[in-house]
Write a protein that holds these residues in place. Structure first.
Motif, PDB file in Angstrom:
ATOM      1  N   SER A 342       2.254  13.389   2.412  1.00 33.82           N
ATOM      2  CA  SER A 342       2.569  12.231   1.578  1.00 33.82           C
ATOM      3  C   SER A 342       3.306  12.618   0.297  1.00 33.82           C
ATOM      4  O   SER A 342       4.087  11.820  -0.237  1.00 33.82           O
ATOM      5  N   MET A 345       6.989  12.541   1.030  1.00 29.12           N
ATOM      6  CA  MET A 345       7.419  11.165   1.322  1.00 29.12           C
ATOM      7  C   MET A 345       7.537  10.345   0.044  1.00 29.12           C
ATOM      8  O   MET A 345       8.515   9.612  -0.156  1.00 29.12           O
ATOM      9  N   LYS A 346       6.549  10.459  -0.841  1.00 29.63           N
ATOM     10  CA  LYS A 346       6.591   9.713  -2.100  1.00 29.63           C
ATOM     11  C   LYS A 346       7.713  10.209  -3.002  1.00 29.63           C
ATOM     12  O   LYS A 346       8.418   9.408  -3.627  1.00 29.63           O
ATOM     13  N   PRO A 352       4.378   6.289   2.411  1.00 36.56           N
ATOM     14  CA  PRO A 352       3.985   7.236   3.463  1.00 36.56           C
ATOM     15  C   PRO A 352       3.637   6.564   4.789  1.00 36.56           C
ATOM     16  O   PRO A 352       4.063   7.032   5.848  1.00 36.56           O
ATOM     17  N   ILE A 508      -2.541  10.699   6.936  1.00 36.32           N
ATOM     18  CA  ILE A 508      -1.480  11.287   6.126  1.00 36.32           C
ATOM     19  C   ILE A 508      -2.122  11.946   4.909  1.00 36.32           C
ATOM     20  O   ILE A 508      -2.661  11.261   4.029  1.00 36.32           O
ATOM     21  N   CYS A 513       0.158  16.049   8.088  1.00 34.72           N
ATOM     22  CA  CYS A 513      -0.195  14.820   8.806  1.00 34.72           C
ATOM     23  C   CYS A 513      -0.973  15.191  10.062  1.00 34.72           C
ATOM     24  O   CYS A 513      -0.764  16.258  10.648  1.00 34.72           O
TER      25      CYS A 513
END
Length: 561
Positions: A342, A345-346, A352, A508, A513
């Motif tokens: 995450s 992704m952030k 996420p 996640i 993951c």
């Protein structure tokens, strides 16, 4: 309907038509598993089991006394309380098999205070908390109790040779067969059997001490979801809560899904995993903590019921074979993706959950050569008696993205341009919007379900839409997904919902993951989809990095080898 004035108009229909009327086995079809992280201070089944019993008793006290604070969602002015109805099914609850439609039985926690322990297919009633205060008994008492359960199970095995039929197998059959088995037990055993079943069904939780030494996540997943190859007899799959512990202290959870969804149970599991053996021991060493009298261990199905159990021998054998055949038809693959989590992704500007959903769309698109109906469960507990709504992951934007990526990854930088990143951003944004609407009960699926349930002799016929093959295909979920992320979960999962589909649960974490992929073994999909998930996530990162490098005027480093 006046009866629904203070409730959800859909609650009864969803619970019955969605669960209690379904005649398939609850094993894999309905049940789900959590795989807990290890407890460093509890390295065997006695210490881990005692710690989990203690944590369960603490949580039971909070819930049953009404002292536990309600769950909330959102922040600041948008913070909303969530419906707590599901919690009444957490303790002292059990699904009861009936022909055509099951029921659910809840026992009064003010009247019953015991838990159930299973070992080698034998079930024992134990006291695990003070009947007056609800406080858990001290760890040494609970450890002694569990050791006694193990010894008594060994003794029963030695004294009943050939071994007694293991009644737990009866709960893994199709529901009508479960009902017939329960009826036969009551017929063979009369009032003593009725009382024994009530003792088992009314227990706060069922702690399964499995005679297993599982290590890998693959092994633990199979053990917790359906009992693995040898511990199906050590389950009572109708119990709402089963906590499973191996000889080496590995532990997990098997939940009966009919009346509780994942999020309420997640708060219970959070407490179970945070209250470690060492923390509990330190807390109980307080001088104010007093020990109770010796706790007694009683077999649920005592010697007086052995003749009745022997009569059920053929029923049990048939149930065992049916369970083994059903679970043997399934493949389960556990996948841990270590590329990123995450945080990345952030930092890249994505939600996420939505990001992983689009990665799963790309993976399943490459598995089948086309997109398929994809369901993401979204809770609607801000509403009274709300459970879930469907977030539909397939959209025009997700279709545009996966088609641009194609059926094979394209790793050269020329194919990783800004256009794909823009399509990815649109697909993720579309999913975020869809899940937001679903969370506000603005989805379409529960509405269409409710309309389909309005019937009777005087009811108008259903609109032509319901007979349209496209409509039927649009609500057939070949990909059933759900996200539960917790730092103390190694993994979690459930089964597929249609024969030509996959179950795809995920978590996640900050830097990785986790996925659990299930499908019928005949398709050979689980290993392939696990590979495609990794491939898709790596490709999404390359798309982001290539675009960022282009913006910064940088070139990706090249290997000199």
């Amino acid at each position: 309907n006046p009866e629904w004035k203070n409730s959800s108009w859909m609650q009864h229909w969803w619970n019955t038509a969605g669960y209690l009327q379904v005649r398939d086995s609850v094993v894999i079809n309905v049940s789900y598993y959590f795989d807990f992280a290890d407890d460093p201070g509890a390295r065997n089944n006695i210490t881990r089991g005692a710690a989990l019993l203690t944590a369960a008793a603490e949580y039971r006290q909070q819930v049953c006394s009404g002292q536990r604070e309600a769950d909330f969602v959102g922040r600041g002015d948008r913070r909303k309380p969530l419906c707590s109805t599901a919690y009444k099914y957490l303790f002292h609850a059990c699904r009861i098999p009936r022909l055509e439609q099951d029921t659910y039985r809840i026992y009064d926690p003010a009247q019953v205070h015991h838990a159930i322990v299973a070992r080698k297919g034998h079930f024992f009633r134990i006291d695990f908390c003070d009947p007056m205060t609800g406080d858990p008994y001290p760890l040494p008492i609970l450890e002694q109790t569990l050791q006694t359960c193990i010894e008594k199970a060994d003794l029963i095995e030695a004294e009943t040779s050939p071994h007694l039929p293991k009644l737990g197998w009866l709960t893994g059959q199709t529901r009508d067969e479960c009902a017939k088995g329960r009826t036969a037990l009551l017929e063979y055993g009369g009032e003593p059997m009725k009382q024994a079943l009530e003792q088992l069904e009314s227990g706060a939780i069922l702690l399964c001490l499995d005679d297993e030494d599982v290590v890998s996540r693959q092994e633990t997943a199979c053990l917790y979801l359906y009992g693995g190859e040898t511990s199906g007899e050590n389950r009572w799959f109708d119990k709402s809560v089963q906590i499973c512990v191996g000889n080496n202290g590995k532990a997990g959870y098997c939940g009966e899904h009919s009346m509780m969804d994942g999020m309420p149970v997640l708060t219970f599991a959070d407490h179970l995993t945070k209250q470690t053996y060492s923390k509990i021991l330190e807390k109980q060493n307080s001088p104010t903590y007093t020990a109770p009298p010796t706790v007694h261990v009683e077999p649920i199905f005592g010697p007086e019921l052995y003749p009745a159990i022997e009569k059920a021998s053929q029923l049990v054998q048939t149930a065992k074979l049916a369970h083994q055949e059903w679970t043997g038809q399934h493949a389960l693959h556990v996948q841990t993706f270590h590329g990123y989590g995450s945080n990345f992704m952030k930092q890249s500007g994505f939600s996420p959950d939505a990001f992983v959903q689009i990665a799963m769309q790309l993976a399943t698109y490459r598995l089948w050569g086309k997109q398929a109906g994809t369901y993401e469960a979204t809770q609607v507990r801000p509403f009274l008696h709300g459970r879930t709504e469907t977030t539909r992951s397939v959209s025009t934007d997700s279709a545009n993205f996966v088609q641009a990526c194609g059926l094979r990854p394209q790793w050269d930088e020329a194919q990783m341009g800004a256009q794909k990143l823009e399509l990815l951003q649109k697909a993720v944004t579309s999913h975020v919007k869809c899940i937001g609407l679903a969370a506000q009960a603005q989805g379409v699926d529960r509405h269409f379900f409710g309309l389909s349930m309005i019937g009777g002799d005087d009811a108008p016929p259903l609109p032509d839409l319901y007979a349209d093959p496209v409509f039927a295909r649009a609500k057939r979920w070949r990909v059933s997904t759900s996200n539960l992320s917790h730092p103390k979960f190694e993994n979690w999962g459930y089964g597929e919902v249609v024969p030509d589909g996959v179950g795809l649960s995920y978590s996640i974490q900050a830097r990785h993951c986790q996925f659990s992929v299930t499908a019928l073994k005949e398709h050979g999909w689980t290993d392939k989809l696990s590979h495609l998930l990794e491939e898709s996530l790596l490709e999404l990162r390359r798309i982001i990095e290539a675009s960022n490098a282009g913006k910064d005027g940088e070139k990706n480093p090249k290997s000199r080898l």
